[in-house]
Design a protein around this motif. Structure first.
Motif, PDB file in Angstrom:
ATOM      1  N   PRO A 177       0.833  -1.212   0.000  1.00  0.00           N
ATOM      2  CA  PRO A 177       0.000   0.000   0.000  1.00  0.00           C
ATOM      3  C   PRO A 177       0.865   1.258   0.000  1.00  0.00           C
ATOM      4  CG  PRO A 177       0.146  -0.879   2.219  1.00  0.00           C
ATOM      5  CD  PRO A 177       0.929  -1.823   1.342  1.00  0.00           C
ATOM      6  N   SER A 178       0.281   2.362  -0.426  1.00  0.00           N
ATOM      7  CA  SER A 178       1.006   3.635  -0.448  1.00  0.00           C
ATOM      8  C   SER A 178       0.986   4.326   0.911  1.00  0.00           C
ATOM      9  CB  SER A 178       0.402   4.562  -1.501  1.00  0.00           C
ATOM     10  OG  SER A 178      -0.965   4.826  -1.202  1.00  0.00           O
ATOM     11  N   LEU A 200      10.706   1.860   2.548  1.00  0.00           N
ATOM     12  CA  LEU A 200      10.507   3.285   2.320  1.00  0.00           C
ATOM     13  C   LEU A 200      11.139   3.705   1.006  1.00  0.00           C
ATOM     14  CD1 LEU A 200      11.396   4.687   5.889  1.00  0.00           C
ATOM     15  CD2 LEU A 200       9.131   4.091   5.012  1.00  0.00           C
ATOM     16  N   ALA A 201      10.849   4.922   0.593  1.00  0.00           N
ATOM     17  CA  ALA A 201      11.468   5.536  -0.579  1.00  0.00           C
ATOM     18  C   ALA A 201      11.730   6.993  -0.250  1.00  0.00           C
ATOM     19  CB  ALA A 201      10.563   5.396  -1.805  1.00  0.00           C
ATOM     20  N   ALA A 402       2.149   6.172   8.183  1.00  0.00           N
ATOM     21  CA  ALA A 402       3.232   6.087   7.202  1.00  0.00           C
ATOM     22  C   ALA A 402       2.649   6.439   5.840  1.00  0.00           C
ATOM     23  CB  ALA A 402       3.836   4.685   7.179  1.00  0.00           C
ATOM     24  N   THR A 403       3.215   7.437   5.175  1.00  0.00           N
ATOM     25  CA  THR A 403       2.676   7.918   3.904  1.00  0.00           C
ATOM     26  C   THR A 403       3.759   7.979   2.836  1.00  0.00           C
ATOM     27  OG1 THR A 403       3.089  10.218   4.563  1.00  0.00           O
ATOM     28  CG2 THR A 403       0.926   9.308   5.074  1.00  0.00           C
ATOM     29  N   SER A 404       3.296   8.108   1.581  1.00  0.00           N
ATOM     30  CA  SER A 404       4.181   8.169   0.405  1.00  0.00           C
ATOM     31  C   SER A 404       5.094   6.952   0.337  1.00  0.00           C
ATOM     32  CB  SER A 404       5.017   9.461   0.412  1.00  0.00           C
ATOM     33  OG  SER A 404       4.188  10.599   0.400  1.00  0.00           O
ATOM     34  N   LEU A 405       4.535   5.768   0.619  1.00  0.00           N
ATOM     35  CA  LEU A 405       5.312   4.533   0.609  1.00  0.00           C
ATOM     36  C   LEU A 405       5.432   4.003  -0.818  1.00  0.00           C
ATOM     37  CD1 LEU A 405       3.727   2.743   3.699  1.00  0.00           C
ATOM     38  CD2 LEU A 405       5.824   4.098   3.628  1.00  0.00           C
TER      39      LEU A 405
END
Length: 681
Positions: A177-178, A200-201, A402-405
């Motif tokens: 998921p993102s 992560l990125a 947790a976001t922007s995954l």
């Protein structure tokens, strides 16, 4: 009327020079009694025929290894480790869970078992007879062997299509998921760990909303020994950690980012935020933010941010400008930049909002919307490796976001870890004697570590020309999918010896015996080296070190420990039943050491006739066996710091705790003719 001086009846008053003289005499008397004992210990290494060795036999003058400054380096080593033992009294050199006693089984020897992947030791690994009075080691080995036989039988029955790399590596690309969110109760039900399927990125962020607990008292054993100080201290701290995948039972997962706000209880007596990394249970160099700014020096910036911001401290005087200087700066047109200093970002019982953002050069920490610290990425870790977030300590977590995954993970395809290329295959075992056999201890799911070794130092000219031979020694995993993939890997590369028992740290000593047996029975090796799969070896340099010592001598080479004392308390304590002596025999650190072939043959024969004493620490066991061999034939002990126990040193012989990426970096530097390190801390 003046009073006349009367000398005391005892003669002249005792003066300072007399006291110093008396102390000197006592010191010389003490040395006179202790000096022979010192020489007895040292003679094993020096080989001076004027003294008797530890084995009770005279040591010849020709056994002195004069090529190295032994005494200065070894005793610096001893002193250094003494300090380490005092500082980390509960931390072992090699972590293990349970103690076990010496093995004294009476099972008759059997011939080694032959499988497709190399001869596998039989007497060491076979199921032992159920007898009364088994030691804890025997019971563990018995259980591990039984479970291993069942696990191997399952692998033999498995359809090759059942081995799903995605299930092995704990995730599949299409399910990432993102964004992920958990409340405090959900996090607690998951053992305080949030799973990040694809890591992560750059641009990913994690937000933690929580409240630190009030400080509580803890007893510090080191302080309790001092009567002048209270042994209780007030402590309030918590940890937020980005972790990688766990490798084997008994080993903690790597800590890609360890964030530790210490409200109270730090040794500095000030609030501190500590940042660090930990690979294979080896900590890097900590970055500590204590309220003093790291400045704007270019090499201290991370994505343009300072590594540490200032906060208010009572020991720092206020540097406010006077009204006159402020008016003058405005008069000449200089811009006014008001300096705002905030308090420490965490307070007992006060809610906080902590955000960790992954930038281009490192992690950035913001609390309450303002930047607090930045921590640069370290060599050997990638953002994709951060597949878990753990929060623990004196904190109540309300929610985690947790976001922007990333939506996919490149490492979840096992084919991207295992490079199925002909050039990485091992050569068949040579039929002629070899100078060095290297046994590499590895875990079943250390695919990336083995691949990194294959692509780096196993490509050295001495291994390609069969002057040296290297093989991995791997036990089985509780998960059948991992074992199936291990079997495929072994069949393709031809460099893995599968030991059919269930892997656990306590049985690593049996792997060492298997290495000796393999080097003696499967090929003729003049010397045998044991190392770990996170050890980088300069094979040519090691061979040159061996060559410098006469081939007629029995050899024990590595980073030697002298007069190392067992820990008697703490989690890793050694009981007097396990080790009644006050010191261990001289032994080389486990990440990389060498023994001559005659010592390996002695170990195998002693094991076959049930007279080999085992100890729970593998490297100490080897030191004990070498000492036993030394009672009948003199052993040349050769010490060098460049067999690195912790990390890497300039001009190393072996470097320990090297991640796959560091292995590639070391090999790249070595191919350019420079034995330089790729430190991540």
């Amino acid at each position: 009327m003046r009073r006349t001086k009367i000398d005391p009846a005892g003669g002249k008053r005792l003066k300072l020079p007399h006291i110093l003289l008396a102390v000197s005499v006592l010191y010389l008397v003490f040395i006179a009694f202790k000096f022979p004992q010192f020489l007895e210990i040292a003679s094993v290494f020096s080989g001076d025929d004027s003294f008797v060795g530890l084995d009770g036999s005279a040591v010849g003058e020709e056994d002195w290894d004069t090529s190295k400054p032994f005494f200065s380096s070894v005793y610096k080593d001893t002193f250094h480790r003494k300090l380490e033992d005092n500082e980390y009294v509960n931390a072992p050199l090699m972590p293990r869970k349970e103690p076990f006693q010496d093995e004294t089984g009476n099972s008759p020897p059997v011939k080694p078992r032959q499988l497709h992947y190399g001869r596998i030791t039989g007497d060491v690994l076979r199921q032992m007879n159920k007898t009364m009075g088994q030691s804890l080691l025997e019971r563990m080995a018995d259980e591990a062997w039984t479970l291993g036989q069942k696990a191997w039988a399952e692998v033999e029955k498995m359809d090759p299509k059942e081995a799903n790399p995605g299930s092995v590596l704990e995730g599949t690309p299409e399910l990432c998921p993102s964004s992920i969110s958990l409340d405090g109760e959900e996090l607690e039900r998951g053992d305080n760990v949030m799973f990040l399927p694809c890591g992560l990125a750059a641009g990913s962020s994690i937000t933690v909303v929580g409240t630190p607990h009030a400080a509580h008292q803890e007893i510090v054993p080191q302080l309790s020994r001092s009567r002048r100080r209270d042994s209780k201290v007030w402590v309030s701290q918590f940890m937020v950690e980005l972790q990688g995948l766990k490798a084997v039972d008994g080993e903690d997962p790597p800590k890609i980012l360890h964030l530790n706000p210490r409200l109270k209880g730090d040794w500095s007596h000030w609030p501190v935020i500590e940042h660090n990394t930990c690979y294979r249970m080896h900590w890097g160099v900590a970055q500590r933010c204590n309220g003093l700014s790291s400045g704007n020096i270019d090499d201290m910036l991370v994505d343009g941010f300072g590594r540490c911001e200032r906060w208010m401290r009572s020991d720092i005087a206020d540097t406010k400008e006077s009204k006159t200087s402020s008016w003058f700066k405005r008069f000449i047109g200089r811009k006014q930049k008001p300096e705002v200093t905030w308090p420490f970002p965490f307070a007992e019982g006060r809610m906080f909002i902590l955000t960790i953002r992954a930038g281009v050069e490192g992690y950035h920490l913001n609390v309450g919307g303002r930047h607090v610290s930045s921590f640069p990425y370290r060599m050997g870790f990638t953002l994709e490796d951060a597949t878990g977030l753990e929060i623990k300590g004196d904190v109540e977590v309300h929610s985690v976001y947790a976001t922007s995954l990333p939506k996919s993970h490149p490492s979840f395809s096992l084919q991207q870890v295992l490079d199925m290329s002909e050039q990485w295959k091992a050569h068949p075992l040579p039929k002629i004697p070899v100078r060095l056999f290297i046994g590499i201890l590895s875990a079943s799911n250390h695919f990336a570590e083995r691949m990194a070794v294959r692509k780096t130092w196993m490509q050295s000219s001495d291994i390609k020309s069969s002057n040296a031979v290297a093989r991995f020694f791997v036990a089985l995993n509780p998960r059948k999918e991992v074992n199936a993939l291990l079997k495929k890997e072994a069949a393709y590369f031809g460099d893995i010896v599968i030991l059919p028992f269930m892997d656990r740290y306590e049985l690593v000593v049996l792997k060492t015996i298997a290495i000796c047996e393999y080097g003696v029975q499967n090929l003729t090796a003049a010397h045998i080296m044991k190392c770990d799969d996170d050890t980088f070896i300069r094979v040519d340099t090691v061979l040159n070190e061996i060559k410098a010592i006469s081939h007629k001598k029995s050899l024990y080479m590595g980073n030697l420990n002298l007069l190392h004392r067992p820990l008697r308390n703490g989690k890793w304590a050694v009981t007097f039943e396990e080790w009644p002596e006050n010191v261990y025999p001289p032994y080389a650190n486990g990440p990389g050491y060498i023994i001559s072939g005659d010592i390996a043959r002695f170990i195998v024969s002693q094991r076959a006739n049930q007279s080999l004493r085992l100890f729970k620490m593998e490297d100490v066991s080897m030191g004990l066996w070498v000492e036993q061999f030394n009672s009948t034939r003199t052993v040349q002990y050769s010490h060098n710091w460049k067999f690195c126990q912790y990390g890497c040193l300039q001009d190393y012989y072996t470097a320990h705790y090297q991640s796959p990426r560091q292995m590639i970096c070391l090999w790249d530097k070595l191919s350019r003719g420079r034995a330089n390190c790729c430190n991540y801390g």
